[in-house]
Design an enzyme around this catalytic site. Structure first.
Site, PDB file in Angstrom:
ATOM      1  N   GLY A 147       2.621   3.682   1.462  1.00 50.34           N
ATOM      2  CA  GLY A 147       3.201   3.846   2.797  1.00 50.34           C
ATOM      3  C   GLY A 147       3.620   5.276   3.060  1.00 50.34           C
ATOM      4  N   GLY A 194       0.813  -1.223   0.000  1.00 50.40           N
ATOM      5  CA  GLY A 194       0.000   0.000   0.000  1.00 50.40           C
ATOM      6  C   GLY A 194       0.839   1.261   0.000  1.00 50.40           C
ATOM      7  CG  ASP A 244       5.702  -3.227  -4.665  1.00 60.14           C
ATOM      8  OD1 ASP A 244       6.322  -4.250  -4.988  1.00 60.14           O
ATOM      9  OD2 ASP A 244       6.221  -2.302  -4.008  1.00 60.14           O
ATOM     10  CG  ASN A 245       8.148  -0.369  -6.925  1.00 64.36           C
ATOM     11  OD1 ASN A 245       7.318   0.221  -6.248  1.00 64.36           O
ATOM     12  ND2 ASN A 245       9.320  -0.738  -6.450  1.00 64.36           N
ATOM     13  NE  ARG A 267       4.437   9.336  -6.494  1.00 63.00           N
ATOM     14  CZ  ARG A 267       5.042   8.168  -6.350  1.00 63.00           C
ATOM     15  NH1 ARG A 267       6.256   7.959  -6.815  1.00 63.00           N
ATOM     16  NH2 ARG A 267       4.431   7.152  -5.737  1.00 63.00           N
ATOM     17  CG  ASP A 304       6.919   3.716  -6.589  1.00 58.71           C
ATOM     18  OD1 ASP A 304       6.295   4.789  -6.716  1.00 58.71           O
ATOM     19  OD2 ASP A 304       6.561   2.813  -5.826  1.00 58.71           O
TER      20      ASP A 304
HETATM   21  P1  AMP Z   1       9.505   0.634  -2.392  1.00 56.47           P
HETATM   22  O1  AMP Z   1      10.467  -0.485  -2.269  1.00 56.47           O
HETATM   23  O2  AMP Z   1      10.097   2.004  -2.168  1.00 56.47           O
HETATM   24  O3  AMP Z   1       8.676   0.576  -3.620  1.00 56.47           O
HETATM   25  O4  AMP Z   1       8.506   0.493  -1.159  1.00 56.47           O
HETATM   26  C1  AMP Z   1       7.837  -0.686  -0.825  1.00 56.47           C
HETATM   27  C2  AMP Z   1       6.756  -0.368   0.190  1.00 56.47           C
HETATM   28  O5  AMP Z   1       7.303   0.262   1.332  1.00 56.47           O
HETATM   29  C3  AMP Z   1       5.690   0.569  -0.341  1.00 56.47           C
HETATM   30  O6  AMP Z   1       4.448   0.131   0.135  1.00 56.47           O
HETATM   31  C4  AMP Z   1       6.082   1.899   0.233  1.00 56.47           C
HETATM   32  O7  AMP Z   1       4.987   2.751   0.360  1.00 56.47           O
HETATM   33  C5  AMP Z   1       6.668   1.514   1.600  1.00 56.47           C
HETATM   34  N1  AMP Z   1       7.653   2.490   2.080  1.00 56.47           N
HETATM   35  C6  AMP Z   1       8.885   2.731   1.602  1.00 56.47           C
HETATM   36  N2  AMP Z   1       9.503   3.700   2.304  1.00 56.47           N
HETATM   37  C7  AMP Z   1       8.635   4.094   3.265  1.00 56.47           C
HETATM   38  C8  AMP Z   1       8.668   5.070   4.331  1.00 56.47           C
HETATM   39  N3  AMP Z   1       9.729   5.853   4.558  1.00 56.47           N
HETATM   40  N4  AMP Z   1       7.573   5.188   5.105  1.00 56.47           N
HETATM   41  C9  AMP Z   1       6.501   4.421   4.896  1.00 56.47           C
HETATM   42  N5  AMP Z   1       6.399   3.488   3.955  1.00 56.47           N
HETATM   43  C10 AMP Z   1       7.451   3.319   3.133  1.00 56.47           C
HETATM   44 MG    MG Z   2       7.180   1.443  -4.432  1.00 57.36          MG
END
Ligand code: AMP
Ligand code: MG
Length: 511
Positions: free
Chosen positions: A99, A97, A267-268, A189, A277
Protein backbone atom coordinates in the site's frame (compact mmCIF):
# COMPACT_ATOMS: atom_id res chain seq x y z
CA UNK A 1 25.80 4.32 -6.75
CA UNK A 2 25.42 1.67 -9.43
CA UNK A 3 21.77 2.39 -10.05
CA UNK A 4 22.15 1.19 -13.62
CA UNK A 5 22.62 -2.34 -12.31
CA UNK A 6 19.13 -2.50 -10.84
CA UNK A 7 16.92 -5.04 -12.60
CA UNK A 8 13.28 -6.10 -12.38
CA UNK A 9 13.45 -9.84 -12.99
CA UNK A 10 10.40 -10.46 -10.82
CA UNK A 11 8.27 -8.39 -13.18
CA UNK A 12 9.59 -10.33 -16.15
CA UNK A 13 8.78 -13.70 -14.63
CA UNK A 14 5.28 -12.95 -13.33
CA UNK A 15 2.31 -11.34 -14.94
CA UNK A 16 1.62 -7.74 -14.03
CA UNK A 17 -0.54 -4.79 -14.85
CA UNK A 18 1.56 -2.23 -16.72
CA UNK A 19 -1.25 0.28 -17.24
CA UNK A 20 0.18 2.60 -14.60
CA UNK A 21 -3.37 3.09 -13.30
CA UNK A 22 -3.09 3.99 -9.61
CA UNK A 23 -6.78 3.62 -8.87
CA UNK A 24 -7.22 1.45 -5.80
CA UNK A 25 -8.70 -1.84 -6.89
CA UNK A 26 -8.64 -5.62 -6.84
CA UNK A 27 -6.10 -6.98 -9.31
CA UNK A 28 -7.34 -10.57 -9.70
CA UNK A 29 -5.09 -11.72 -12.53
CA UNK A 30 -1.70 -10.26 -11.67
CA UNK A 31 0.96 -10.33 -8.95
CA UNK A 32 2.03 -6.70 -9.32
CA UNK A 33 1.16 -3.34 -10.86
CA UNK A 34 3.61 -0.83 -12.23
CA UNK A 35 3.40 2.41 -10.24
CA UNK A 36 5.24 5.72 -10.17
CA UNK A 37 6.48 7.27 -6.94
CA UNK A 38 5.09 10.68 -6.13
CA UNK A 39 7.07 13.79 -7.19
CA UNK A 40 8.65 15.70 -4.34
CA UNK A 41 10.04 19.20 -4.77
CA UNK A 42 11.81 19.46 -1.49
CA UNK A 43 13.03 15.99 -0.48
CA UNK A 44 16.11 15.94 1.74
CA UNK A 45 18.41 13.06 2.62
CA UNK A 46 18.85 12.54 6.35
CA UNK A 47 21.01 9.45 6.37
CA UNK A 48 22.50 6.88 4.04
CA UNK A 49 23.79 3.46 5.05
CA UNK A 50 26.93 3.24 2.96
CA UNK A 51 28.17 -0.08 4.37
CA UNK A 52 24.95 -1.80 3.36
CA UNK A 53 24.94 -0.10 -0.02
CA UNK A 54 28.43 -1.37 -0.80
CA UNK A 55 27.59 -4.84 0.51
CA UNK A 56 24.60 -5.27 -1.80
CA UNK A 57 26.42 -3.88 -4.84
CA UNK A 58 24.88 -0.41 -5.05
CA UNK A 59 28.10 1.25 -3.99
CA UNK A 60 28.78 4.61 -2.49
CA UNK A 61 26.57 7.67 -2.63
CA UNK A 62 27.77 10.29 -5.07
CA UNK A 63 24.97 12.57 -6.17
CA UNK A 64 22.15 10.12 -5.84
CA UNK A 65 20.06 11.62 -3.07
CA UNK A 66 17.26 11.87 -5.64
CA UNK A 67 17.21 8.12 -6.11
CA UNK A 68 17.10 7.55 -2.35
CA UNK A 69 13.92 9.64 -2.18
CA UNK A 70 12.48 7.92 -5.29
CA UNK A 71 12.93 11.03 -7.47
CA UNK A 72 14.05 11.50 -11.10
CA UNK A 73 14.53 7.78 -11.60
CA UNK A 74 16.74 6.43 -14.37
CA UNK A 75 15.03 4.62 -17.24
CA UNK A 76 16.15 1.19 -16.08
CA UNK A 77 14.32 1.56 -12.76
CA UNK A 78 10.78 0.45 -13.53
CA UNK A 79 8.88 0.71 -10.29
CA UNK A 80 6.06 -1.56 -9.12
CA UNK A 81 3.98 -2.69 -6.16
CA UNK A 82 3.01 -6.30 -5.43
CA UNK A 83 -0.30 -7.86 -4.44
CA UNK A 84 -0.59 -9.98 -1.32
CA UNK A 85 -3.31 -10.96 1.11
CA UNK A 86 -3.31 -11.96 4.74
CA UNK A 87 -4.97 -12.77 8.03
CA UNK A 88 -5.09 -9.73 10.31
CA UNK A 89 -5.68 -10.36 14.02
CA UNK A 90 -6.85 -13.86 13.13
CA UNK A 91 -9.34 -12.88 10.42
CA UNK A 92 -9.08 -13.24 6.67
CA UNK A 93 -8.52 -9.77 5.25
CA UNK A 94 -8.53 -10.56 1.51
CA UNK A 95 -6.29 -8.64 -0.89
CA UNK A 96 -3.91 -6.20 0.81
CA UNK A 97 -0.68 -5.58 -1.11
CA UNK A 98 2.10 -2.99 -1.03
CA UNK A 99 0.00 0.00 0.00
CA UNK A 100 2.94 2.30 0.45
CA UNK A 101 5.93 0.22 -0.54
CA UNK A 102 7.21 0.69 -4.07
CA UNK A 103 9.88 -1.58 -5.53
CA UNK A 104 12.88 -0.29 -7.43
CA UNK A 105 13.72 -3.90 -8.31
CA UNK A 106 16.65 -6.16 -7.51
CA UNK A 107 20.42 -5.78 -7.44
CA UNK A 108 22.90 -8.66 -7.60
CA UNK A 109 26.29 -8.78 -5.97
CA UNK A 110 28.55 -11.83 -5.62
CA UNK A 111 25.66 -14.03 -6.67
CA UNK A 112 23.38 -12.65 -3.99
CA UNK A 113 20.11 -10.96 -4.82
CA UNK A 114 18.78 -8.00 -2.84
CA UNK A 115 15.40 -6.39 -3.39
CA UNK A 116 15.12 -2.64 -2.94
CA UNK A 117 11.93 -0.78 -2.07
CA UNK A 118 10.86 2.63 -0.81
CA UNK A 119 8.33 2.94 1.94
CA UNK A 120 6.23 6.09 1.97
CA UNK A 121 6.83 7.21 -1.63
CA UNK A 122 3.18 7.39 -2.63
CA UNK A 123 -0.05 5.53 -3.25
CA UNK A 124 -0.44 2.31 -5.21
CA UNK A 125 -3.49 0.32 -6.34
CA UNK A 126 -3.16 -1.45 -2.97
CA UNK A 127 -3.35 1.66 -0.77
CA UNK A 128 -6.97 0.97 0.26
CA UNK A 129 -8.12 4.57 0.84
CA UNK A 130 -4.87 5.51 2.57
CA UNK A 131 -2.27 7.93 1.25
CA UNK A 132 0.75 5.72 0.64
CA UNK A 133 2.88 8.07 2.73
CA UNK A 134 4.86 7.54 5.92
CA UNK A 135 5.61 9.95 8.74
CA UNK A 136 9.08 10.85 10.00
CA UNK A 137 8.24 9.28 13.38
CA UNK A 138 7.55 5.77 12.03
CA UNK A 139 10.30 6.05 9.42
CA UNK A 140 12.95 6.80 12.06
CA UNK A 141 11.66 3.82 14.03
CA UNK A 142 11.99 1.45 11.08
CA UNK A 143 15.29 2.93 9.91
CA UNK A 144 17.04 2.56 13.26
CA UNK A 145 15.31 -0.58 14.54
CA UNK A 146 15.86 -2.75 11.49
CA UNK A 147 19.58 -1.92 11.66
CA UNK A 148 19.61 -2.52 15.43
CA UNK A 149 18.12 -5.95 14.82
CA UNK A 150 20.69 -6.71 12.15
CA UNK A 151 23.60 -5.78 14.41
CA UNK A 152 22.25 -7.73 17.37
CA UNK A 153 22.08 -10.77 15.07
CA UNK A 154 18.37 -11.17 14.36
CA UNK A 155 17.28 -11.99 10.77
CA UNK A 156 15.69 -8.83 9.37
CA UNK A 157 15.04 -6.58 6.43
CA UNK A 158 17.47 -3.66 6.40
CA UNK A 159 17.46 0.10 5.85
CA UNK A 160 19.51 1.86 3.21
CA UNK A 161 18.43 5.48 3.61
CA UNK A 162 16.08 7.89 5.31
CA UNK A 163 14.85 11.01 3.55
CA UNK A 164 12.38 13.68 4.49
CA UNK A 165 9.81 14.32 1.80
CA UNK A 166 9.44 18.01 2.64
CA UNK A 167 5.69 17.45 2.68
CA UNK A 168 3.27 17.13 5.58
CA UNK A 169 1.15 14.07 6.20
CA UNK A 170 -2.04 14.08 8.25
CA UNK A 171 -2.27 11.44 10.97
CA UNK A 172 -4.52 10.82 13.97
CA UNK A 173 -1.96 9.07 16.21
CA UNK A 174 -4.36 8.12 18.97
CA UNK A 175 -7.33 7.51 16.64
CA UNK A 176 -9.12 10.08 18.79
CA UNK A 177 -10.61 12.22 16.04
CA UNK A 178 -7.79 14.70 16.44
CA UNK A 179 -5.70 14.55 13.25
CA UNK A 180 -2.43 16.50 13.14
CA UNK A 181 0.11 17.45 10.52
CA UNK A 182 3.34 15.46 10.67
CA UNK A 183 6.49 15.54 8.56
CA UNK A 184 6.57 12.97 5.78
CA UNK A 185 9.54 10.67 5.16
CA UNK A 186 10.71 7.87 2.90
CA UNK A 187 12.81 4.88 3.93
CA UNK A 188 14.64 2.90 1.26
CA UNK A 189 14.80 -0.63 2.56
CA UNK A 190 16.32 -3.88 1.39
CA UNK A 191 15.87 -7.61 1.84
CA UNK A 192 16.86 -10.72 -0.01
CA UNK A 193 13.15 -10.81 -0.74
CA UNK A 194 10.08 -9.03 0.60
CA UNK A 195 7.81 -11.99 -0.21
CA UNK A 196 5.38 -12.69 2.63
CA UNK A 197 3.13 -15.55 3.70
CA UNK A 198 0.37 -13.31 2.35
CA UNK A 199 1.62 -13.56 -1.25
CA UNK A 200 0.98 -17.30 -1.16
CA UNK A 201 -2.32 -16.90 0.66
CA UNK A 202 -3.49 -14.55 -2.08
CA UNK A 203 -2.82 -17.00 -4.91
CA UNK A 204 -4.36 -19.84 -2.97
CA UNK A 205 -7.51 -17.85 -2.15
CA UNK A 206 -7.78 -16.84 -5.79
CA UNK A 207 -7.62 -20.51 -6.69
CA UNK A 208 -4.63 -20.07 -9.00
CA UNK A 209 -2.62 -23.26 -8.38
CA UNK A 210 -0.37 -22.77 -11.39
CA UNK A 211 0.64 -19.32 -10.27
CA UNK A 212 1.01 -20.55 -6.69
CA UNK A 213 3.39 -23.24 -7.93
CA UNK A 214 5.31 -20.74 -10.03
CA UNK A 215 5.79 -18.42 -7.07
CA UNK A 216 6.84 -21.32 -4.82
CA UNK A 217 9.33 -22.51 -7.45
CA UNK A 218 10.70 -18.97 -7.80
CA UNK A 219 11.10 -18.68 -4.02
CA UNK A 220 12.81 -22.05 -3.68
CA UNK A 221 15.11 -21.48 -6.62
CA UNK A 222 16.22 -18.02 -5.50
CA UNK A 223 16.11 -18.12 -1.72
CA UNK A 224 16.14 -21.75 -0.59
CA UNK A 225 19.27 -23.20 -2.19
CA UNK A 226 19.17 -26.00 0.41
CA UNK A 227 16.06 -27.42 -1.33
CA UNK A 228 17.42 -28.77 -4.54
CA UNK A 229 16.38 -30.46 -7.74
CA UNK A 230 13.12 -30.21 -9.62
CA UNK A 231 12.88 -33.98 -9.39
CA UNK A 232 12.73 -34.07 -5.59
CA UNK A 233 9.24 -35.46 -4.94
CA UNK A 234 9.17 -33.90 -1.45
CA UNK A 235 10.26 -30.50 -2.67
CA UNK A 236 7.37 -28.45 -1.29
CA UNK A 237 7.22 -30.38 1.97
CA UNK A 238 10.96 -29.83 2.46
CA UNK A 239 10.42 -26.19 1.64
CA UNK A 240 7.65 -25.81 4.21
CA UNK A 241 9.89 -27.45 6.80
CA UNK A 242 12.66 -24.99 5.91
CA UNK A 243 10.25 -22.04 6.24
CA UNK A 244 9.31 -23.34 9.71
CA UNK A 245 12.99 -23.64 10.65
CA UNK A 246 13.80 -20.10 9.55
CA UNK A 247 10.71 -18.67 11.24
CA UNK A 248 11.56 -20.50 14.44
CA UNK A 249 15.10 -19.18 14.41
CA UNK A 250 13.79 -15.63 14.07
CA UNK A 251 11.24 -16.00 16.88
CA UNK A 252 13.80 -17.53 19.24
CA UNK A 253 16.05 -14.56 18.51
CA UNK A 254 13.17 -12.20 19.31
CA UNK A 255 12.90 -13.90 22.70
CA UNK A 256 16.65 -13.75 23.19
CA UNK A 257 16.80 -9.97 22.83
CA UNK A 258 13.29 -9.15 24.11
CA UNK A 259 11.68 -7.95 20.88
CA UNK A 260 7.91 -7.69 20.51
CA UNK A 261 6.75 -7.23 16.92
CA UNK A 262 3.27 -6.05 17.76
CA UNK A 263 1.48 -6.92 14.47
CA UNK A 264 2.23 -10.53 13.56
CA UNK A 265 -0.45 -10.68 10.88
CA UNK A 266 0.35 -13.14 8.10
CA UNK A 267 0.93 -10.25 5.69
CA UNK A 268 3.75 -9.18 8.02
CA UNK A 269 5.44 -12.61 8.03
CA UNK A 270 8.39 -12.94 5.67
CA UNK A 271 8.60 -16.18 3.68
CA UNK A 272 12.36 -16.05 4.41
CA UNK A 273 11.99 -15.75 8.19
CA UNK A 274 13.06 -12.11 8.32
CA UNK A 275 11.70 -9.57 10.78
CA UNK A 276 9.63 -7.34 8.51
CA UNK A 277 7.33 -4.30 8.74
CA UNK A 278 8.44 -2.39 11.79
CA UNK A 279 5.27 -0.75 13.12
CA UNK A 280 4.13 -0.66 16.76
CA UNK A 281 7.05 -2.87 17.88
CA UNK A 282 8.96 -2.51 21.12
CA UNK A 283 11.92 -3.93 22.93
CA UNK A 284 10.67 -5.17 26.27
CA UNK A 285 11.86 -3.16 29.28
CA UNK A 286 10.36 -4.85 32.36
CA UNK A 287 9.78 -8.58 31.86
CA UNK A 288 6.11 -9.27 31.15
CA UNK A 289 4.80 -12.11 29.02
CA UNK A 290 1.58 -10.13 28.48
CA UNK A 291 3.36 -7.05 27.22
CA UNK A 292 2.11 -5.78 23.87
CA UNK A 293 3.17 -2.37 22.61
CA UNK A 294 0.31 -2.21 20.10
CA UNK A 295 -2.68 -0.25 21.44
CA UNK A 296 -4.89 -1.93 18.80
CA UNK A 297 -3.94 -5.31 20.26
CA UNK A 298 -4.56 -4.44 23.89
CA UNK A 299 -7.85 -6.24 24.65
CA UNK A 300 -6.89 -9.71 23.34
CA UNK A 301 -3.11 -9.33 23.53
CA UNK A 302 -2.86 -11.72 20.63
CA UNK A 303 0.61 -10.46 19.78
CA UNK A 304 2.00 -10.07 23.31
CA UNK A 305 5.64 -10.99 24.02
CA UNK A 306 4.79 -14.39 25.48
CA UNK A 307 2.45 -15.35 22.64
CA UNK A 308 4.83 -14.87 19.73
CA UNK A 309 5.83 -18.53 19.62
CA UNK A 310 2.24 -19.67 19.54
CA UNK A 311 1.26 -17.07 16.97
CA UNK A 312 4.12 -17.94 14.68
CA UNK A 313 2.78 -21.49 14.81
CA UNK A 314 -0.74 -20.27 13.93
CA UNK A 315 0.67 -18.23 11.06
CA UNK A 316 2.63 -21.22 9.75
CA UNK A 317 -0.53 -23.34 9.91
CA UNK A 318 -2.26 -20.67 7.83
CA UNK A 319 0.59 -20.80 5.33
CA UNK A 320 0.34 -24.61 5.28
CA UNK A 321 -3.31 -24.26 4.27
CA UNK A 322 -2.38 -21.85 1.54
CA UNK A 323 0.28 -24.07 -0.03
CA UNK A 324 -1.70 -27.29 0.51
CA UNK A 325 -2.60 -27.52 -3.21
CA UNK A 326 1.13 -28.00 -3.93
CA UNK A 327 1.45 -30.81 -1.44
CA UNK A 328 -1.90 -32.57 -1.04
CA UNK A 329 -0.67 -34.35 2.03
CA UNK A 330 -2.29 -33.01 5.18
CA UNK A 331 -0.62 -35.56 7.38
CA UNK A 332 2.88 -34.54 6.32
CA UNK A 333 2.12 -30.87 6.94
CA UNK A 334 0.55 -31.63 10.30
CA UNK A 335 3.58 -33.61 11.34
CA UNK A 336 5.86 -30.67 10.63
CA UNK A 337 3.53 -28.30 12.47
CA UNK A 338 3.28 -30.60 15.48
CA UNK A 339 7.02 -30.85 15.58
CA UNK A 340 7.28 -27.04 15.49
CA UNK A 341 5.79 -26.80 18.99
CA UNK A 342 8.29 -29.30 20.39
CA UNK A 343 11.21 -27.77 18.56
CA UNK A 344 10.20 -24.34 19.78
CA UNK A 345 10.59 -25.31 23.42
CA UNK A 346 13.81 -27.24 22.81
CA UNK A 347 15.40 -24.26 21.07
CA UNK A 348 13.92 -21.82 23.55
CA UNK A 349 15.60 -23.76 26.36
CA UNK A 350 18.89 -23.82 24.49
CA UNK A 351 18.68 -20.08 23.94
CA UNK A 352 18.02 -19.50 27.64
CA UNK A 353 20.91 -21.78 28.53
CA UNK A 354 23.20 -19.56 26.45
CA UNK A 355 21.84 -16.44 28.14
CA UNK A 356 22.56 -17.98 31.53
CA UNK A 357 25.96 -19.28 30.46
CA UNK A 358 25.09 -22.96 30.91
CA UNK A 359 27.19 -25.47 29.00
CA UNK A 360 24.09 -27.36 27.86
CA UNK A 361 20.47 -27.92 28.84
CA UNK A 362 20.31 -30.41 31.72
CA UNK A 363 17.04 -32.25 32.42
CA UNK A 364 16.53 -30.24 35.64
CA UNK A 365 17.02 -26.94 33.80
CA UNK A 366 13.47 -26.98 32.51
CA UNK A 367 12.25 -26.47 36.08
CA UNK A 368 14.87 -23.81 36.68
CA UNK A 369 13.74 -21.91 33.57
CA UNK A 370 10.07 -22.13 34.57
CA UNK A 371 10.80 -20.81 38.05
CA UNK A 372 12.95 -18.05 36.64
CA UNK A 373 10.22 -17.03 34.23
CA UNK A 374 7.66 -16.90 37.05
CA UNK A 375 10.00 -14.78 39.14
CA UNK A 376 10.62 -12.37 36.24
CA UNK A 377 6.90 -12.11 35.62
CA UNK A 378 6.16 -11.48 39.33
CA UNK A 379 8.98 -8.99 39.84
CA UNK A 380 8.83 -7.28 36.42
CA UNK A 381 12.63 -6.93 36.33
CA UNK A 382 14.32 -5.28 33.36
CA UNK A 383 15.00 -8.16 30.96
CA UNK A 384 18.25 -6.80 29.49
CA UNK A 385 19.79 -5.42 32.68
CA UNK A 386 18.91 -8.57 34.62
CA UNK A 387 21.19 -10.71 32.46
CA UNK A 388 24.00 -8.19 32.74
CA UNK A 389 23.81 -8.49 36.53
CA UNK A 390 24.43 -12.23 36.14
CA UNK A 391 27.36 -11.78 33.79
CA UNK A 392 30.17 -12.08 36.34
CA UNK A 393 31.96 -14.84 38.27
CA UNK A 394 29.31 -16.49 40.45
CA UNK A 395 30.96 -15.58 43.74
CA UNK A 396 30.61 -11.91 42.79
CA UNK A 397 26.87 -11.97 42.10
CA UNK A 398 25.16 -9.79 44.73
CA UNK A 399 21.50 -9.03 45.14
CA UNK A 400 22.24 -5.29 45.32
CA UNK A 401 23.55 -5.35 41.76
CA UNK A 402 20.05 -6.09 40.51
CA UNK A 403 18.49 -2.89 41.80
CA UNK A 404 19.11 -1.14 38.46
CA UNK A 405 16.58 -3.52 36.90
CA UNK A 406 13.73 -2.81 39.38
CA UNK A 407 10.67 -0.98 38.07
CA UNK A 408 9.23 -0.83 41.59
CA UNK A 409 10.72 -1.14 45.08
CA UNK A 410 10.77 -4.84 45.85
CA UNK A 411 9.08 -5.92 49.08
CA UNK A 412 10.59 -8.46 51.44
CA UNK A 413 8.88 -11.38 49.81
CA UNK A 414 10.02 -10.30 46.36
CA UNK A 415 13.60 -9.83 47.54
CA UNK A 416 13.47 -13.33 48.98
CA UNK A 417 12.38 -14.73 45.61
CA UNK A 418 15.30 -12.98 43.95
CA UNK A 419 17.90 -14.20 46.44
CA UNK A 420 16.48 -17.74 46.22
CA UNK A 421 16.90 -17.52 42.45
CA UNK A 422 20.51 -16.30 42.77
CA UNK A 423 21.31 -19.23 45.06
CA UNK A 424 19.80 -21.73 42.60
CA UNK A 425 21.67 -20.07 39.76
CA UNK A 426 25.00 -20.32 41.57
CA UNK A 427 24.34 -24.00 42.34
CA UNK A 428 23.50 -24.71 38.71
CA UNK A 429 26.60 -22.95 37.43
CA UNK A 430 28.78 -25.14 39.62
CA UNK A 431 27.53 -28.08 37.55
CA UNK A 432 28.86 -26.52 34.34
CA UNK A 433 31.50 -28.61 32.56
CA UNK A 434 32.94 -25.51 30.89
CA UNK A 435 35.15 -22.95 32.61
CA UNK A 436 33.82 -19.74 34.12
CA UNK A 437 35.65 -17.80 31.41
CA UNK A 438 34.02 -19.81 28.65
CA UNK A 439 30.63 -19.42 30.26
CA UNK A 440 31.02 -15.65 30.60
CA UNK A 441 32.20 -15.37 27.00
CA UNK A 442 29.05 -17.20 25.87
CA UNK A 443 26.85 -14.88 27.94
CA UNK A 444 28.54 -11.81 26.63
CA UNK A 445 27.89 -12.85 23.00
CA UNK A 446 24.25 -13.70 23.76
CA UNK A 447 23.07 -10.86 26.00
CA UNK A 448 23.07 -7.40 24.43
CA UNK A 449 24.38 -4.39 26.36
CA UNK A 450 22.59 -2.01 24.07
CA UNK A 451 19.01 -2.43 23.01
CA UNK A 452 17.06 0.22 21.13
CA UNK A 453 14.44 0.92 23.76
CA UNK A 454 11.25 2.67 22.73
CA UNK A 455 11.87 5.62 25.00
CA UNK A 456 15.21 6.24 23.25
CA UNK A 457 13.46 6.20 19.90
CA UNK A 458 10.78 8.47 21.33
CA UNK A 459 13.37 11.02 22.48
CA UNK A 460 15.26 10.85 19.17
CA UNK A 461 12.00 11.39 17.28
CA UNK A 462 10.96 14.35 19.42
CA UNK A 463 14.32 16.01 18.73
CA UNK A 464 14.30 15.10 15.02
CA UNK A 465 10.85 16.59 14.55
CA UNK A 466 12.40 19.86 15.73
CA UNK A 467 15.33 19.39 13.34
CA UNK A 468 17.87 18.09 15.87
CA UNK A 469 19.38 14.75 14.81
CA UNK A 470 22.12 14.48 17.41
CA UNK A 471 20.47 11.68 19.38
CA UNK A 472 19.42 9.92 16.16
CA UNK A 473 23.06 9.69 15.06
CA UNK A 474 24.27 8.70 18.50
CA UNK A 475 21.76 5.86 18.62
CA UNK A 476 22.81 4.83 15.14
CA UNK A 477 26.37 4.51 16.42
CA UNK A 478 25.36 2.70 19.61
CA UNK A 479 23.27 0.09 17.82
CA UNK A 480 26.23 -1.01 15.71
CA UNK A 481 28.02 -2.58 18.69
CA UNK A 482 25.22 -3.96 20.86
CA UNK A 483 27.43 -6.40 22.75
CA UNK A 484 29.77 -3.71 24.04
CA UNK A 485 28.85 -1.24 26.73
CA UNK A 486 30.17 1.74 24.77
CA UNK A 487 27.24 3.97 25.67
CA UNK A 488 26.49 3.35 29.37
CA UNK A 489 24.01 6.25 29.30
CA UNK A 490 21.77 4.11 27.03
CA UNK A 491 22.28 0.95 29.07
CA UNK A 492 19.65 1.97 31.64
CA UNK A 493 16.11 0.99 32.46
CA UNK A 494 13.26 3.11 31.07
CA UNK A 495 12.92 6.28 33.19
CA UNK A 496 9.66 6.30 35.18
CA UNK A 497 8.45 9.49 33.50
CA UNK A 498 7.89 7.36 30.39
CA UNK A 499 5.87 4.61 32.09
CA UNK A 500 2.57 5.65 30.52
CA UNK A 501 3.82 7.73 27.64
CA UNK A 502 2.33 6.87 24.25
CA UNK A 503 5.25 6.19 21.95
CA UNK A 504 7.29 4.63 24.78
CA UNK A 505 5.46 1.75 26.36
CA UNK A 506 2.54 1.75 23.95
CA UNK A 507 2.09 2.68 20.33
CA UNK A 508 -0.72 2.89 17.85
CA UNK A 509 -0.43 1.49 14.33
CA UNK A 510 -0.63 5.01 12.92
CA UNK A 511 2.43 5.47 10.76
P1 AMP B 1 0.35 -2.89 8.28
O1 AMP B 1 -0.67 -3.13 9.33
O2 AMP B 1 1.16 -1.63 8.46
O3 AMP B 1 1.20 -4.06 7.99
O4 AMP B 1 -0.46 -2.57 6.94
C1 AMP B 1 -1.49 -3.38 6.44
C2 AMP B 1 -1.80 -2.95 5.02
O5 AMP B 1 -2.14 -1.58 4.97
C3 AMP B 1 -0.64 -3.13 4.07
O6 AMP B 1 -1.15 -3.60 2.85
C4 AMP B 1 -0.07 -1.75 3.95
O7 AMP B 1 0.60 -1.57 2.74
C5 AMP B 1 -1.32 -0.86 4.05
N1 AMP B 1 -1.01 0.47 4.57
C6 AMP B 1 -0.65 0.81 5.82
N2 AMP B 1 -0.46 2.14 5.93
C7 AMP B 1 -0.71 2.67 4.71
C8 AMP B 1 -0.69 4.00 4.15
N3 AMP B 1 -0.37 5.08 4.88
N4 AMP B 1 -0.99 4.14 2.85
C9 AMP B 1 -1.31 3.08 2.10
N5 AMP B 1 -1.37 1.83 2.54
C10 AMP B 1 -1.07 1.61 3.84
MG1 MG C 1 2.55 -4.65 6.76
Amino acid sequence: MNIKNITQNFTRIFSGDFSGNLMQRQTPDVLFCSVKPVSLDDAKLIDFNEDLSVEIGLGILENDANFLAAQNLADNVKTYATAYAGHQFGNWAGQLGDGRAIFAGEIFNNGKQTEIQWKGAGATPYSRHADGRAVLRSSIREYLMSEAMFHVGVPTTRALSLSKTGEDVIRDIQYSGNPQKEQGAVVLRTAESFLRFGHFELLSARNQPDLLKKLADYTIEHFYPEINSESNPNRYIDWFKAICDRTLKMIIDWYRVGFVHGVMNTDNMSILGLTIDYGPFSMMDGYDLDFTPNTTDLPGKRYAFGKQGQISHWNLATLANAIFPLINDGEALEKILNNYGRQFWAEHDEMLARKFGFDKVLPEDERFFTQWQQMMQDLNLDYTLFFQSLEKPISEIKIDDFSNSFYHILNENELKKLSYFIEKYQERKLRNKISETESLAMMSKTNPKFILRNYLLFEAIQDAEKGNYELFFKLKEALQNPYENRFPEFNQKRPSKYDNQTGCSQLSCSS
